[in-house]
Motif scaffolding. Structure first.
Motif, PDB file in Angstrom:
ATOM      1  N   MET A 176       0.832  -1.183   0.000  1.00 55.74           N
ATOM      2  CA  MET A 176       0.000   0.000   0.000  1.00 55.74           C
ATOM      3  C   MET A 176       0.876   1.246   0.000  1.00 55.74           C
ATOM      4  O   MET A 176       1.905   1.283   0.648  1.00 55.74           O
ATOM      5  N   LYS A 177       0.414   2.248  -0.724  1.00 59.32           N
ATOM      6  CA  LYS A 177       1.168   3.486  -0.842  1.00 59.32           C
ATOM      7  C   LYS A 177       0.709   4.498   0.196  1.00 59.32           C
ATOM      8  O   LYS A 177      -0.477   4.643   0.449  1.00 59.32           O
ATOM      9  N   ALA A 178       1.671   5.224   0.785  1.00 61.99           N
ATOM     10  CA  ALA A 178       1.375   6.254   1.779  1.00 61.99           C
ATOM     11  C   ALA A 178       1.685   7.628   1.205  1.00 61.99           C
ATOM     12  O   ALA A 178       2.738   7.838   0.599  1.00 61.99           O
ATOM     13  N   PHE A 179       0.750   8.553   1.418  1.00 60.83           N
ATOM     14  CA  PHE A 179       0.890   9.923   0.919  1.00 60.83           C
ATOM     15  C   PHE A 179       0.827  10.896   2.083  1.00 60.83           C
ATOM     16  O   PHE A 179      -0.028  10.778   2.961  1.00 60.83           O
ATOM     17  N   LEU A 180       1.726  11.856   2.076  1.00 57.31           N
ATOM     18  CA  LEU A 180       1.820  12.868   3.112  1.00 57.31           C
ATOM     19  C   LEU A 180       1.133  14.133   2.629  1.00 57.31           C
ATOM     20  O   LEU A 180       1.517  14.705   1.603  1.00 57.31           O
ATOM     21  N   GLY A 181       0.099  14.550   3.338  1.00 53.91           N
ATOM     22  CA  GLY A 181      -0.560  15.821   3.048  1.00 53.91           C
ATOM     23  C   GLY A 181      -0.019  16.875   3.990  1.00 53.91           C
ATOM     24  O   GLY A 181       0.139  16.630   5.188  1.00 53.91           O
ATOM     25  N   ILE A 182       0.269  18.050   3.434  1.00 52.03           N
ATOM     26  CA  ILE A 182       0.858  19.127   4.225  1.00 52.03           C
ATOM     27  C   ILE A 182       0.029  20.401   4.055  1.00 52.03           C
ATOM     28  O   ILE A 182      -0.285  20.793   2.941  1.00 52.03           O
ATOM     29  N   GLY A 183      -0.279  21.014   5.180  1.00 50.95           N
ATOM     30  CA  GLY A 183      -0.876  22.346   5.193  1.00 50.95           C
ATOM     31  C   GLY A 183       0.067  23.239   5.978  1.00 50.95           C
ATOM     32  O   GLY A 183       0.715  22.780   6.917  1.00 50.95           O
ATOM     33  N   PHE A 184       0.163  24.498   5.585  1.00 50.62           N
ATOM     34  CA  PHE A 184       1.107  25.364   6.308  1.00 50.62           C
ATOM     35  C   PHE A 184       0.854  26.835   6.034  1.00 50.62           C
ATOM     36  O   PHE A 184       0.246  27.198   5.027  1.00 50.62           O
ATOM     37  N   ARG A 185       1.342  27.637   6.956  1.00 58.74           N
ATOM     38  CA  ARG A 185       1.307  29.087   6.796  1.00 58.74           C
ATOM     39  C   ARG A 185       2.494  29.503   5.936  1.00 58.74           C
ATOM     40  O   ARG A 185       3.515  28.823   5.907  1.00 58.74           O
ATOM     41  N   SER A 186       2.352  30.633   5.283  1.00 59.21           N
ATOM     42  CA  SER A 186       3.394  31.074   4.348  1.00 59.21           C
ATOM     43  C   SER A 186       4.747  31.291   5.012  1.00 59.21           C
ATOM     44  O   SER A 186       5.778  31.184   4.360  1.00 59.21           O
ATOM     45  N   ASP A 187       4.761  31.570   6.304  1.00 58.76           N
ATOM     46  CA  ASP A 187       6.037  31.792   6.996  1.00 58.76           C
ATOM     47  C   ASP A 187       6.548  30.550   7.723  1.00 58.76           C
ATOM     48  O   ASP A 187       7.446  30.649   8.570  1.00 58.76           O
ATOM     49  N   GLU A 195       3.139  25.050  -3.157  1.00 54.84           N
ATOM     50  CA  GLU A 195       4.340  24.296  -3.537  1.00 54.84           C
ATOM     51  C   GLU A 195       5.502  25.200  -3.933  1.00 54.84           C
ATOM     52  O   GLU A 195       6.637  24.739  -4.059  1.00 54.84           O
ATOM     53  N   LYS A 196       5.241  26.478  -4.113  1.00 53.46           N
ATOM     54  CA  LYS A 196       6.288  27.416  -4.529  1.00 53.46           C
ATOM     55  C   LYS A 196       7.008  28.064  -3.349  1.00 53.46           C
ATOM     56  O   LYS A 196       7.938  28.834  -3.535  1.00 53.46           O
ATOM     57  N   THR A 197       6.581  27.761  -2.134  1.00 51.50           N
ATOM     58  CA  THR A 197       7.191  28.329  -0.939  1.00 51.50           C
ATOM     59  C   THR A 197       8.580  27.728  -0.731  1.00 51.50           C
ATOM     60  O   THR A 197       8.752  26.512  -0.792  1.00 51.50           O
ATOM     61  N   GLN A 198       9.558  28.583  -0.477  1.00 49.26           N
ATOM     62  CA  GLN A 198      10.965  28.143  -0.401  1.00 49.26           C
ATOM     63  C   GLN A 198      11.198  27.041   0.631  1.00 49.26           C
ATOM     64  O   GLN A 198      11.864  26.052   0.350  1.00 49.26           O
ATOM     65  N   ALA A 199      10.668  27.185   1.831  1.00 52.43           N
ATOM     66  CA  ALA A 199      10.891  26.171   2.869  1.00 52.43           C
ATOM     67  C   ALA A 199      10.246  24.839   2.472  1.00 52.43           C
ATOM     68  O   ALA A 199      10.804  23.770   2.743  1.00 52.43           O
ATOM     69  N   PHE A 200       9.103  24.889   1.819  1.00 52.44           N
ATOM     70  CA  PHE A 200       8.447  23.664   1.347  1.00 52.44           C
ATOM     71  C   PHE A 200       9.310  22.983   0.280  1.00 52.44           C
ATOM     72  O   PHE A 200       9.495  21.766   0.302  1.00 52.44           O
ATOM     73  N   ILE A 201       9.864  23.765  -0.626  1.00 54.24           N
ATOM     74  CA  ILE A 201      10.749  23.217  -1.663  1.00 54.24           C
ATOM     75  C   ILE A 201      11.955  22.531  -1.026  1.00 54.24           C
ATOM     76  O   ILE A 201      12.338  21.428  -1.426  1.00 54.24           O
ATOM     77  N   GLN A 202      12.548  23.151  -0.025  1.00 51.73           N
ATOM     78  CA  GLN A 202      13.691  22.542   0.678  1.00 51.73           C
ATOM     79  C   GLN A 202      13.283  21.212   1.309  1.00 51.73           C
ATOM     80  O   GLN A 202      14.012  20.226   1.221  1.00 51.73           O
ATOM     81  N   PHE A 203      12.119  21.189   1.947  1.00 49.34           N
ATOM     82  CA  PHE A 203      11.629  19.976   2.593  1.00 49.34           C
ATOM     83  C   PHE A 203      11.410  18.860   1.569  1.00 49.34           C
ATOM     84  O   PHE A 203      11.835  17.721   1.775  1.00 49.34           O
TER      85      PHE A 203
END
Length: 127
Positions: free
Chosen positions: A1-12, A41-49
């Motif tokens: 079975m495949k696991a998917f990570l959903g992420i919600g976050f504030r811009s900062d 998805e364009k947020t810099q910290a998200f891209i690093q993660f």
């Protein structure tokens, strides 16, 4: 079975926010993809993660996430995006129609990021 990570976050949110919430929610799952709300998805910290995880990213529109029922309701998420929980809805959207959440949504210590995992279940008759 495949696991998917959903992420919600504030811009900062910071890279540390993502790493912290990921540690809280991963619990032995092998993540094959990360999902979030379109535009985030364009947020810099998200891209690093994402670069650290080295998995594909899927983005989902507000409209598609708003149609999904989630056990958690985040007031700010409803006010801003009309989505009950960006993390849970994103995980479910990535897992597809047979997706099921695995446990409770988690929040980073700084309150800047949330995460949830959904599994893609096999549908009857699938090999």
């Amino acid at each position: 079975m495949k696991a998917f990570l959903g992420i919600g976050f504030r811009s900062d949110a910071t890279l540390a926010s993502f790493e912290d919430v990921y540690e809280k929610v991963k619990s032995g799952f092998q993540i094959c993809g990360v999902a979030t709300l379109s535009g985030k998805e364009k947020t810099q910290a998200f891209i690093q993660f994402i670069n650290e995880l080295d998995v594909p990213v899927s983005v989902h529109s507000r409209e598609s996430l708003a149609r999904l029922k989630t056990p958690s309701i985040t007031v700010k998420s409803v006010e801003v995006y009309d989505v009950s929980s960006v993390a849970e809805a994103s995980a479910l959207a990535a897992a597809g129609p047979s997706g099921q959440l695995c446990g409770k949504r988690q929040v980073s210590e700084d309150g800047m990021a949330t995460a949830a995992i959904a599994m893609q279940r096999k549908i009857a008759g699938e090999v």
